[in-house]
Scaffold this motif. Structure first.
Motif, PDB file in Angstrom:
ATOM      1  N   SER B 102      -5.631 -23.328 -52.229  1.00 62.43           N
ATOM      2  CA  SER B 102      -4.301 -22.922 -52.672  1.00 62.43           C
ATOM      3  C   SER B 102      -4.423 -21.830 -53.723  1.00 62.43           C
ATOM      4  N   LEU B 103      -3.453 -20.937 -53.707  1.00 57.23           N
ATOM      5  CA  LEU B 103      -3.478 -19.820 -54.647  1.00 57.23           C
ATOM      6  C   LEU B 103      -3.165 -20.297 -56.063  1.00 57.23           C
ATOM      7  N   PRO B 104      -3.795 -19.649 -57.051  1.00 53.01           N
ATOM      8  CA  PRO B 104      -3.444 -19.989 -58.431  1.00 53.01           C
ATOM      9  C   PRO B 104      -2.046 -19.474 -58.775  1.00 53.01           C
ATOM     10  N   ILE B 105      -1.446 -20.126 -59.745  1.00 54.59           N
ATOM     11  CA  ILE B 105      -0.108 -19.727 -60.206  1.00 54.59           C
ATOM     12  C   ILE B 105      -0.221 -19.330 -61.679  1.00 54.59           C
ATOM     13  N   VAL B 106       0.193 -18.094 -61.982  1.00 54.83           N
ATOM     14  CA  VAL B 106       0.124 -17.641 -63.368  1.00 54.83           C
ATOM     15  C   VAL B 106       1.393 -18.099 -64.086  1.00 54.83           C
ATOM     16  N   VAL B 107       1.203 -18.886 -65.118  1.00 52.66           N
ATOM     17  CA  VAL B 107       2.344 -19.383 -65.892  1.00 52.66           C
ATOM     18  C   VAL B 107       2.659 -18.390 -67.015  1.00 52.66           C
ATOM     19  N   ASP B 108       1.648 -18.054 -67.785  1.00 55.78           N
ATOM     20  CA  ASP B 108       1.786 -17.021 -68.817  1.00 55.78           C
ATOM     21  C   ASP B 108       0.402 -16.423 -69.049  1.00 55.78           C
ATOM     22  N   GLU B 109       0.288 -15.625 -70.112  1.00 55.41           N
ATOM     23  CA  GLU B 109      -0.988 -14.932 -70.334  1.00 55.41           C
ATOM     24  C   GLU B 109      -2.138 -15.895 -70.643  1.00 55.41           C
ATOM     25  N   GLU B 110      -1.781 -17.101 -71.051  1.00 55.03           N
ATOM     26  CA  GLU B 110      -2.837 -18.042 -71.441  1.00 55.03           C
ATOM     27  C   GLU B 110      -2.997 -19.202 -70.473  1.00 55.03           C
ATOM     28  N   THR B 111      -2.126 -19.268 -69.495  1.00 58.46           N
ATOM     29  CA  THR B 111      -2.174 -20.435 -68.605  1.00 58.46           C
ATOM     30  C   THR B 111      -2.047 -20.036 -67.141  1.00 58.46           C
ATOM     31  N   MET B 112      -2.912 -20.628 -66.363  1.00 57.57           N
ATOM     32  CA  MET B 112      -2.862 -20.479 -64.910  1.00 57.57           C
ATOM     33  C   MET B 112      -3.011 -21.884 -64.330  1.00 57.57           C
ATOM     34  N   LEU B 113      -2.320 -22.172 -63.244  1.00 57.55           N
ATOM     35  CA  LEU B 113      -2.435 -23.489 -62.618  1.00 57.55           C
ATOM     36  C   LEU B 113      -3.110 -23.348 -61.252  1.00 57.55           C
ATOM     37  N   VAL B 114      -4.041 -24.241 -60.999  1.00 59.42           N
ATOM     38  CA  VAL B 114      -4.738 -24.236 -59.710  1.00 59.42           C
ATOM     39  C   VAL B 114      -4.741 -25.664 -59.181  1.00 59.42           C
ATOM     40  N   THR B 115      -4.315 -25.846 -57.936  1.00 63.01           N
ATOM     41  CA  THR B 115      -4.403 -27.187 -57.343  1.00 63.01           C
ATOM     42  C   THR B 115      -5.726 -27.286 -56.569  1.00 63.01           C
ATOM     43  N   ALA B 116      -6.426 -28.374 -56.791  1.00 61.91           N
ATOM     44  CA  ALA B 116      -7.735 -28.562 -56.155  1.00 61.91           C
ATOM     45  C   ALA B 116      -7.618 -29.557 -55.009  1.00 61.91           C
ATOM     46  N   ASN B 117      -8.437 -29.357 -53.997  1.00 60.70           N
ATOM     47  CA  ASN B 117      -8.429 -30.259 -52.850  1.00 60.70           C
ATOM     48  C   ASN B 117      -8.972 -31.644 -53.211  1.00 60.70           C
ATOM     49  N   SER B 118      -9.590 -31.738 -54.380  1.00 59.23           N
ATOM     50  CA  SER B 118     -10.078 -33.049 -54.823  1.00 59.23           C
ATOM     51  C   SER B 118      -8.928 -33.922 -55.326  1.00 59.23           C
ATOM     52  N   GLY B 119      -7.733 -33.356 -55.429  1.00 63.30           N
ATOM     53  CA  GLY B 119      -6.578 -34.139 -55.853  1.00 63.30           C
ATOM     54  C   GLY B 119      -6.300 -34.016 -57.333  1.00 63.30           C
ATOM     55  N   ASP B 125      -7.620 -21.454 -68.257  1.00 61.86           N
ATOM     56  CA  ASP B 125      -7.483 -20.339 -69.197  1.00 61.86           C
ATOM     57  C   ASP B 125      -7.920 -19.071 -68.436  1.00 61.86           C
ATOM     58  N   PRO B 126      -6.974 -18.150 -68.126  1.00 63.57           N
ATOM     59  CA  PRO B 126      -7.341 -17.007 -67.286  1.00 63.57           C
ATOM     60  C   PRO B 126      -8.212 -15.976 -68.009  1.00 63.57           C
ATOM     61  N   VAL B 127      -8.284 -16.057 -69.333  1.00 67.81           N
ATOM     62  CA  VAL B 127      -9.090 -15.077 -70.069  1.00 67.81           C
ATOM     63  C   VAL B 127     -10.574 -15.457 -70.013  1.00 67.81           C
ATOM     64  N   LEU B 128     -10.836 -16.736 -70.227  1.00 70.56           N
ATOM     65  CA  LEU B 128     -12.239 -17.188 -70.268  1.00 70.56           C
ATOM     66  C   LEU B 128     -12.659 -17.923 -68.988  1.00 70.56           C
ATOM     67  N   VAL B 129     -11.732 -18.090 -68.072  1.00 67.47           N
ATOM     68  CA  VAL B 129     -11.957 -18.883 -66.851  1.00 67.47           C
ATOM     69  C   VAL B 129     -12.518 -20.257 -67.222  1.00 67.47           C
ATOM     70  N   ASP B 130     -11.853 -20.888 -68.132  1.00 66.64           N
ATOM     71  CA  ASP B 130     -12.239 -22.221 -68.561  1.00 66.64           C
ATOM     72  C   ASP B 130     -11.138 -23.194 -68.112  1.00 66.64           C
ATOM     73  N   VAL B 131     -11.481 -24.468 -68.055  1.00 64.95           N
ATOM     74  CA  VAL B 131     -10.504 -25.468 -67.615  1.00 64.95           C
ATOM     75  C   VAL B 131     -10.291 -26.467 -68.746  1.00 64.95           C
ATOM     76  N   PRO B 132      -9.314 -26.216 -69.609  1.00 70.54           N
ATOM     77  CA  PRO B 132      -9.115 -27.139 -70.732  1.00 70.54           C
ATOM     78  C   PRO B 132      -8.498 -28.468 -70.318  1.00 70.54           C
ATOM     79  N   ARG B 133      -7.838 -28.509 -69.162  1.00 74.25           N
ATOM     80  CA  ARG B 133      -7.172 -29.764 -68.783  1.00 74.25           C
ATOM     81  C   ARG B 133      -7.111 -29.922 -67.270  1.00 74.25           C
ATOM     82  N   MET B 134      -7.293 -31.140 -66.830  1.00 74.48           N
ATOM     83  CA  MET B 134      -7.123 -31.469 -65.410  1.00 74.48           C
ATOM     84  C   MET B 134      -6.120 -32.599 -65.307  1.00 74.48           C
ATOM     85  N   ILE B 135      -5.096 -32.388 -64.499  1.00 75.22           N
ATOM     86  CA  ILE B 135      -4.076 -33.430 -64.344  1.00 75.22           C
ATOM     87  C   ILE B 135      -4.293 -34.092 -62.989  1.00 75.22           C
TER      88      ILE B 135
END
Lengths: 298, 391
Positions: B102-119, B125-135
Motif C-alpha cells: 500500500s502507498l504511504p500517506i503523507v500527513v504533514d512534514e513530520e508524519t507519514m503513514l504506511v500500512t503493513a501487510n503484517s497487520g 518520520d519521512p525525514v529520517l525514515v524512522d518508525v517511532p510508532r506502530m499501531i
C-alpha cells in the motif's frame, strides 16, 4: 506444460465444490478418491512388478555369487532371468513416475484453488477451464470440522498453516503422521505377505535384510517428514494428505485390494518364478513349477 | 540386498522429497500482491512512491533514483554506518519484518503513514525514515487506504473496512465484509464505496459506517470503481462490467471475456476503456448504454491493471511482460514494448505529465513489474525506455 495437468485438476476441484454444496473439504476428499481410484492400475502394476522382483531375488543373489568375478556374464544371466520371468527391472518405476505428476498436480491444485491473496487469485483466472465457475470465486476457505461444536472448535482457515489456526488444528499434522505411518506399515506388510505367499521358507527367499531395513526406515522417516511438512503447509493440504493416506490404507488392505482387483479385472498370479539354465550348470528343464511349501519353523 | 531394489527404494524416497519440495515451493515463490505506485509530496516536491514486498521507496521522477536523506538543519547528506549516503527506503526487515503493498500517506512534514501487510499501521518520520510508532491493526492490508479529512479508511485483506481517527489512530467504526477488500475505497457523494471479494459493492456513511446500500455483482469485485458523471463504473470476476448509479442501481452492464480487475479509464468524450484477464481491451460508450465501440484481444495473457488513456492512445500492460500502445479510435495495436525477462506486469500504471514539482520535462509512463530486478520501468509516450528501478 505443467498447466496441462494442473488446470484440469483445479477446474474439477472447483466444479466438485459447486456440485457438493460448496463444501471444499468434501470436494478435496472426493477428488482425491477419484484420482487414487483412477491411478490404481498403475499402483497395482507397480506392486506386481515389485512382487516379481522379490520372487527372483534368491536367484539373482545366486547369480551374483556365481559370477562375482565376471560382470559381463552376470549381466547376461540377469537379463535372461528377467526375460524368462517376464520381469522388467525398471517396470516398477514407470507407473511410479506416471503417478507422481498426477499426485503433485492434485496437491498443487488444492493450493491454487484455495487462492487467498491477490497474486494467487489473479493466477487462478487462467486456470478455470469449466465455464460458470467464476461466480464461485473465491472458494470458501473457512471450514468448521464439527458445526455443532463450532463454539469450542472454531473454523479453520484452510489456506493457513496449523500454527496460524486455532490450536486444535495441530492435531492435523499428528493425523498426517499417524495415517502416513499406517499406510507405510501396510505397504510393507503387503509386500512381505506377498513374498511369503509365493515363496517357501528358504532363508534366502525371505525379504532381504537390507531391503527390510530400508522399508522400515521409510516407515519411520516418511511419517515424520510428512508430519513435519504439515506443520508449515496449509491446513487444506494436510486434509489432502490425510484423505490420500486413508484411501491408500484401504487400497493396501486385503479387502480393498480384492475389490479393486475385481473392478480392474486384475488376475491374481501366484506362480513360482521360472528358473533358468545357466552355462556350466547341469541342464535343468525350464518349467514354471510350483515348489513345495516347507512347514514354517517355529 | 540387490542394488536394483535399493535404487528403487531410494528413487521413491527422492521422488517423495522432490514432490514435497516442489509443491511446498509453490507457495514460497508466489508473492502476496504486486507493487503499488503513486505520487507523494514532501516539502513541496512530488516523488514517486513504490511499495512492494519488503520495501517502500521514494524515487526521483527524473531518473528513478531513490531520494537522498539530508539533514533538515544544514542540508548535509545523512550517512549510514559505512559512511554511504542514505536513501529513502523503508525496509520492513529493519523493523522486525513486514511487507508492504500500500502507498504511504503523507500527513504533514513530520508524519507519514504506511500500512503493513503484517497487520499494522506505521507512523513514519519521512525525514529520517524512522518508525517511532506502530499501531496494531486487526488484519493484514494489501490495498491503499483512503484519507478524507481527519479519518483514514483502511481496507482489510481478509474482510472489513476500518475507519480510524488521524489524531490518535483509534478505530471510529468498522464495517465487516465476508471476504477481503483488495482495492482502495472511494469517496463518492459523501459515501465510502468499498469493493469486496465477497461479490459486493458497499456504500457506507463515511461518518458512522452505516450501510447505505450494497449490490451483489455476481462475482468478486477487486478494483476501485471509476466515478464519473455521478455514476460508478466497475468490473467483477463474473466477466461483467457495470454502470451503477450512486443510489446503488445497476443501470447497464457489459459482458467481458474474463475477470475485470483494473479500474477503467474514461476519455473526454465519455468513452470507457477497460481490460480483462484474457488480454482483451474494450471501449464502451458511457453515453449510450455501454454500447461496445471495439473489443480486441491485445495480449497473450491477462491484463490486470486498468488502461491509461493519453491523447489518441490507450496503453495497457499485460502478464505476458509487454506494454501495448493502441489507437484509441479502433483499438488497433500501434506499438509494443517487451520488458527484459518478460516479468508479469500486474501493478497499476502511473502517467506523469511534465511539471515543475515533478522535475520532468516529458510525459512519463510508469509500469511496475513483480521482478525484483526491475520493479519500475519508465517509458516516454513513444515507448522509449528512460529508466529502470532498481538500477
Amino acid at each position: 506444460m505443467w498447466d496441462l495437468i494442473l488446470n484440469p485438476f483445479v477446474s474439477i476441484l472447483a466444479w466438485l465444490y459447486a456440485a457438493l454444496n460448496q463444501d471444499i473439504v468434501l470436494a478435496i476428499v472426493v477428488l482425491t478418491v477419484i484420482i487414487r481410484f483412477l491411478t490404481y492400475p498403475l499402483l497395482a502394476k507397480q506392486q506386481e512388478s515389485s512382487r516379481k522382483m522379490q520372487q527372483i531375488q534368491p536367484q539373482l543373489k545366486k547369480l551374483q555369487e556365481k559370477y562375482k568375478n565376471d560382470k559381463e556374464k552376470m549381466s547376461q544371466a540377469q537379463m535372461k532371468l528377467y526375460r524368462e520371468n517376464k520381469v522388467n527391472p525398471v517396470g516398477g518405476c514407470f507407473p511410479m513416475v506416471i503417478q507422481f505428476p498426477i499426485l503433485i498436480g492434485l496437491y498443487q491444485a488444492i493450493f491454487f484453488a484455495l487462492a487467498a491473496t491477490p497474486f494467487q487469485l489473479v493466477d487462478l483466472s487462467e486456470r478455470l477451464l469449466i465455464p460458470g465457475l467464476d461466480s464461485l470465486i473465491p472458494l470458501q476457505r473457512m471450514w468448521t470440522p464439527i458445526p455443532q461444536l463450532a463454539e469450542f472448535l472454531p473454523a479453520l482457515d484452510l489456506t493457513l498453516a496449523p500454527t496460524e489456526n486455532p490450536h486444535y488444528s495441530l492435531l492435523l499434522p499428528l493425523l498426517v503422521l499417524i495415517t502416513t505411518w499406517a499406510q507405510q506399515k501396510l505397504t510393507m506388510m503387503t509386500t512381505k505377505q506377498k513374498s511369503e505367499k509365493s515363496d517357501d521358507d528358504d532363508e534366502d527367499e525371505k525379504p532381504r535384510g537390507g531391503q527390510t531395513q530400508i522399508m522400515q526406515s521409510m516407515t519411520t522417516i516418511m511419517p515424520i517428514m510428512f508430519g513435519f511438512f504439515s506443520l508449515s503447509f496449509s491446513v487444506g493440504l494436510s486434509i489432502y494428505f490425510v484423505a490420500s493416506n486413508l484411501i491408500g490404507i484401504v487400497q493396501y488392505s486385503p479387502q480393498g485390494r480384492s475389490v479393486l482387483d475385481k473392478l480392474f479385472r486384475k488376475k491374481q498370479t501366484d506362480d513360482a518364478p521360472v528358473e533358468i539354465v545357466l552355462e556350466d550348470d547341469e541342464p535343468v528343464k525350464k518349467t514354471r513349477k510350483r515348489r513345495k511349501k516347507k512347514p514354517r519353523k517355529k | 540386498m540387490l542394488d536394483l531394489e535399493r535404487r528403487r527404494m531410494s528413487l521413491y524416497l527422492i521422488l517423495s522429497l522432490a514432490a514435497l519440495l516442489v509443491s511446498g515451493c509453490v507457495g514460497a515463490r508466489m508473492g502476496v500482491s504486486w507493487p503499488s505506485v503513486g505520487l507523494v509530496e514532501i516539502n513541496g516536491e512530488q516523488n514517486i512512491a513504490l511499495a512492494y514486498n519488503n520495501d517502500v521507496a521514494l524515487l526521483n521522477p527524473a531518473n528513478g533514483a531513490p531520494l537522498r536523506l539530508v539533514n533538515p538543519l544544514n542540508g548535509a547528506a545523512l550517512l549510514d554506518k559505512d559512511n554511504n549516503p542514505r536513501s529513502w527506503i523503508l525496509r520492513g526487515s529493519d523493523f522486525g519484518g513486514a511487507q508492504f503493498y500500500s502507498l504511504p500517506i503523507v500527513v504533514d512534514e513530520e508524519t507519514m503513514l504506511v500500512t503493513a501487510n503484517s497487520g499494522s499501521l506505521w507512523k513514519v518520520d519521512p525525514v529520517l525514515v524512522d518508525v517511532p510508532r506502530m499501531i496494531p491493526l486487526d488484519d493484514k492490508v494489501v490495498a491503499d487506504s483512503l484519507v478524507v479529512e481527519d479519518i483514514i479508511y483502511i481496507p482489510y485483506q481478509n474482510g472489513g473496512l476500518s475507519a480510524r481517527s488521524m489524531l490518535d489512530y483509534r478505530e471510529i467504526w468498522r464495517f465487516p465484509t465476508e471476504e477481503g477488500i483488495w482495492a482502495k475505497p472511494l469517496l463518492a457523494a459523501d459515501m465510502i464505496i468499498a469493493s469486496s471479494v465477497d461479490h459486493h459493492l458497499y456504500a457506507l456513511d463515511r461518518s458512522s459506517g452505516q450501510l447505505i446500500w450494497s449490490l451483489d455483482l455476481g462475482g468478486s469485485v477487486a478494483s476501485t470503481p471509476l466515478l464519473a458523471n455521478d455514476r460508478l463504473y466497475v468490473g467483477s470476476f463474473n466477466k461483467s462490467f457495470f454502470e451503477i448509479s450512486l443510489d446503488g442501481e445497476i443501470l447497464n452492464s457489459y459482458a467481458t471475456q474474463n475477470w475485470v480487475w483494473g479500474t477503467p479509464a474514461m476519455d473526454a468524450n465519455g468513452i470507457i476503456y477497460l481490460a480483462d484477464l484474457s488480454g482483451y481491451v474494450h471501449a464502451l460508450d458511457s453515453e449510450n448504454y455501454l454500447q461496445p465501440l471495439w473489443s480486441n484481444q491485445i495480449a497473450e495473457r491477462g491484463i490486470r491493471a486498468g488502461p491509461i488513456v493519453y491523447q489518441d492512445r490507450v496503453i495497457v500492460a499485460s502478464r505476458d511482460g509487454r506494454v501495448y500502445w493502441l489507437d484509441r479510435r479502433d483499438g488497433v495495436l500501434i506499438n509494443s514494448r517487451e520488458i527484459d525477462n518478460l516479468p508479469e506486469l500486474l501493478g497499476d500504471m502511473l502517467f506523469l505529465e511534465p511539471s515543475d514539482s515533478l522535475k520532468i520535462d516529458v510525459p512519463l509512463l510508469l509500469v511496475s513489474s513483480v521482478d525484483e530486478g526491475r520493479l519500475l520501468i519508465a517509458f516516454e509516450v513513444d515507448g522509449r525506455q528512460t529508466w529502470v528501478y532498481p538500477r
